[in-house]
Design a protein around this motif. Structure first.
Motif, PDB file in Angstrom:
ATOM      1  N   ILE A 229      33.279  -4.040  15.807  1.00  0.00           N
ATOM      2  CA  ILE A 229      33.549  -2.679  16.283  1.00  0.00           C
ATOM      3  C   ILE A 229      32.521  -2.355  17.364  1.00  0.00           C
ATOM      4  N   LYS A 230      33.010  -1.882  18.510  1.00  0.00           N
ATOM      5  CA  LYS A 230      32.086  -1.523  19.594  1.00  0.00           C
ATOM      6  C   LYS A 230      31.454  -0.161  19.321  1.00  0.00           C
ATOM      7  N   PHE A 231      30.235   0.035  19.784  1.00  0.00           N
ATOM      8  CA  PHE A 231      29.606   1.347  19.685  1.00  0.00           C
ATOM      9  C   PHE A 231      30.525   2.370  20.365  1.00  0.00           C
ATOM     10  N   GLY A 232      30.693   3.507  19.704  1.00  0.00           N
ATOM     11  CA  GLY A 232      31.532   4.568  20.269  1.00  0.00           C
ATOM     12  C   GLY A 232      32.974   4.487  19.830  1.00  0.00           C
ATOM     13  N   GLU A 233      33.365   3.369  19.205  1.00  0.00           N
ATOM     14  CA  GLU A 233      34.766   3.213  18.786  1.00  0.00           C
ATOM     15  C   GLU A 233      34.924   3.476  17.297  1.00  0.00           C
ATOM     16  N   GLY A 234      35.944   4.254  16.945  1.00  0.00           N
ATOM     17  CA  GLY A 234      36.209   4.521  15.532  1.00  0.00           C
ATOM     18  C   GLY A 234      35.081   5.322  14.897  1.00  0.00           C
ATOM     19  N   VAL A 235      35.206   5.548  13.617  1.00  0.00           N
ATOM     20  CA  VAL A 235      34.227   6.377  12.912  1.00  0.00           C
ATOM     21  C   VAL A 235      32.885   5.643  12.843  1.00  0.00           C
ATOM     22  N   CYS A 236      32.943   4.340  12.557  1.00  0.00           N
ATOM     23  CA  CYS A 236      31.699   3.563  12.459  1.00  0.00           C
ATOM     24  C   CYS A 236      30.986   3.500  13.808  1.00  0.00           C
ATOM     25  N   GLY A 237      31.760   3.265  14.858  1.00  0.00           N
ATOM     26  CA  GLY A 237      31.159   3.140  16.191  1.00  0.00           C
ATOM     27  C   GLY A 237      30.546   4.440  16.670  1.00  0.00           C
ATOM     28  N   VAL A 238      31.153   5.562  16.305  1.00  0.00           N
ATOM     29  CA  VAL A 238      30.587   6.868  16.683  1.00  0.00           C
ATOM     30  C   VAL A 238      29.289   7.108  15.903  1.00  0.00           C
ATOM     31  N   ALA A 239      29.286   6.754  14.609  1.00  0.00           N
ATOM     32  CA  ALA A 239      28.058   6.903  13.811  1.00  0.00           C
ATOM     33  C   ALA A 239      26.937   6.045  14.409  1.00  0.00           C
ATOM     34  N   ALA A 240      27.288   4.832  14.847  1.00  0.00           N
ATOM     35  CA  ALA A 240      26.284   3.927  15.425  1.00  0.00           C
ATOM     36  C   ALA A 240      25.757   4.466  16.753  1.00  0.00           C
ATOM     37  N   GLN A 241      26.652   5.009  17.552  1.00  0.00           N
ATOM     38  CA  GLN A 241      26.247   5.483  18.881  1.00  0.00           C
ATOM     39  C   GLN A 241      25.421   6.771  18.817  1.00  0.00           C
ATOM     40  N   THR A 242      25.833   7.681  17.920  1.00  0.00           N
ATOM     41  CA  THR A 242      25.174   8.992  17.857  1.00  0.00           C
ATOM     42  C   THR A 242      24.020   9.011  16.857  1.00  0.00           C
ATOM     43  N   LEU A 243      23.965   8.010  15.988  1.00  0.00           N
ATOM     44  CA  LEU A 243      22.987   7.965  14.882  1.00  0.00           C
ATOM     45  C   LEU A 243      23.153   9.165  13.954  1.00  0.00           C
ATOM     46  N   GLN A 244      24.356   9.703  13.911  1.00  0.00           N
ATOM     47  CA  GLN A 244      24.649  10.849  13.051  1.00  0.00           C
ATOM     48  C   GLN A 244      25.663  10.436  11.984  1.00  0.00           C
ATOM     49  N   VAL A 245      25.499  10.986  10.779  1.00  0.00           N
ATOM     50  CA  VAL A 245      26.486  10.760   9.721  1.00  0.00           C
ATOM     51  C   VAL A 245      27.840  11.300  10.185  1.00  0.00           C
ATOM     52  N   GLN A 246      28.893  10.534   9.940  1.00  0.00           N
ATOM     53  CA  GLN A 246      30.250  11.000  10.220  1.00  0.00           C
ATOM     54  C   GLN A 246      30.955  11.201   8.891  1.00  0.00           C
ATOM     55  N   ARG A 247      31.271  12.453   8.582  1.00  0.00           N
ATOM     56  CA  ARG A 247      32.009  12.750   7.343  1.00  0.00           C
ATOM     57  C   ARG A 247      33.368  13.285   7.792  1.00  0.00           C
ATOM     58  N   VAL A 248      34.391  12.464   7.564  1.00  0.00           N
ATOM     59  CA  VAL A 248      35.700  12.735   8.157  1.00  0.00           C
ATOM     60  C   VAL A 248      36.701  13.079   7.056  1.00  0.00           C
ATOM     61  N   GLU A 249      37.198  14.304   7.080  1.00  0.00           N
ATOM     62  CA  GLU A 249      38.123  14.743   6.016  1.00  0.00           C
ATOM     63  C   GLU A 249      39.488  14.087   6.155  1.00  0.00           C
ATOM     64  N   ASP A 250      39.920  13.887   7.416  1.00  0.00           N
ATOM     65  CA  ASP A 250      41.237  13.295   7.665  1.00  0.00           C
ATOM     66  C   ASP A 250      41.082  12.248   8.766  1.00  0.00           C
ATOM     67  N   VAL A 251      41.058  10.985   8.364  1.00  0.00           N
ATOM     68  CA  VAL A 251      40.810   9.928   9.353  1.00  0.00           C
ATOM     69  C   VAL A 251      41.927   9.862  10.404  1.00  0.00           C
ATOM     70  N   HIS A 252      43.118  10.304  10.036  1.00  0.00           N
ATOM     71  CA  HIS A 252      44.243  10.217  10.980  1.00  0.00           C
ATOM     72  C   HIS A 252      44.075  11.196  12.142  1.00  0.00           C
TER      73      HIS A 252
END
Ligand code: SME
Length: 159
Positions: free
Chosen positions: A77-100
């Motif tokens: 997964i590239k940085f900035g892509e998907g939920v994991c990539g956004v967490a990696a890029q921003t260094l912020q926890v991503q808590r997503v209620e609706d992944v869709h």
């Protein structure tokens, strides 16, 4: 054999028990893959309503699949892509209620409806992320986030 039976009456107690079980599991072991593997199994067994628990490691500026429990998942997964990539890029926890509804969400298991991703940071450096998926919408509360962040802090010292 490790036989952690965590059947806590409430979420706060469950995370406290989970933290102490995790500390016990990784105590004295310095191999990061072994620690991630046992951590994924412990969290997967303990948290109700989860279908995937695992790690992506920061390797040469991209995320690479690490130890996990659940269905086979996408490997890079590239940085900035998907939920994991956004967490990696921003260094912020991503808590997503609706992944869709999350732009660029990467669907590894079509059963997943909500997700939490915790960046694992040591000395200002991103080691990887802890990713937990659930088939339930809005599965992860603020209390779960606080608990998962504490698990992440324990893990960051052991990876
Ligand atoms: N859904 C994640 C990809 C990893 S899987 O859930 C295991 C994402 O969008 O980053």
């Amino acid at each position: 054999m490790y036989d952690f039976k965590i059947a806590a009456a409430d979420t706060a107690t469950m995370y406290r028990d989970l933290e102490s079980a995790l500390r016990g599991l990784i105590a004295g072991e310095s191999d990061p893959i072994a620690n991630m593997a046992n951590a994924a199994a412990l969290i997967f067994e303990t948290l109700p309503d989860v279908n995937w628990v695992g790690f992506y490691r920061n390797i040469d500026g991209g995320l690479v699949l690490g130890p996990f429990q659940g269905r086979p998942a996408c490997i890079r997964i590239k940085f900035g892509e998907g939920v994991c990539g956004v967490a990696a890029q921003t260094l912020q926890v991503q808590r997503v209620e609706d992944v869709h509804a999350f732009p660029g969400h990467i669907a590894c298991d079509s059963a997943s409806n909500s997700e939490i991703v915790v960046p694992l940071i040591r000395g200002g450096e991103l080691l990887g992320v802890l990713d937990i998926d659930s088939p339930k919408s809005a599965r992860f509360t603020e209390e779960d986030e606080a608990g998962c962040v504490r698990l992440g802090e324990i893990l960051s010292k052991a990876l």
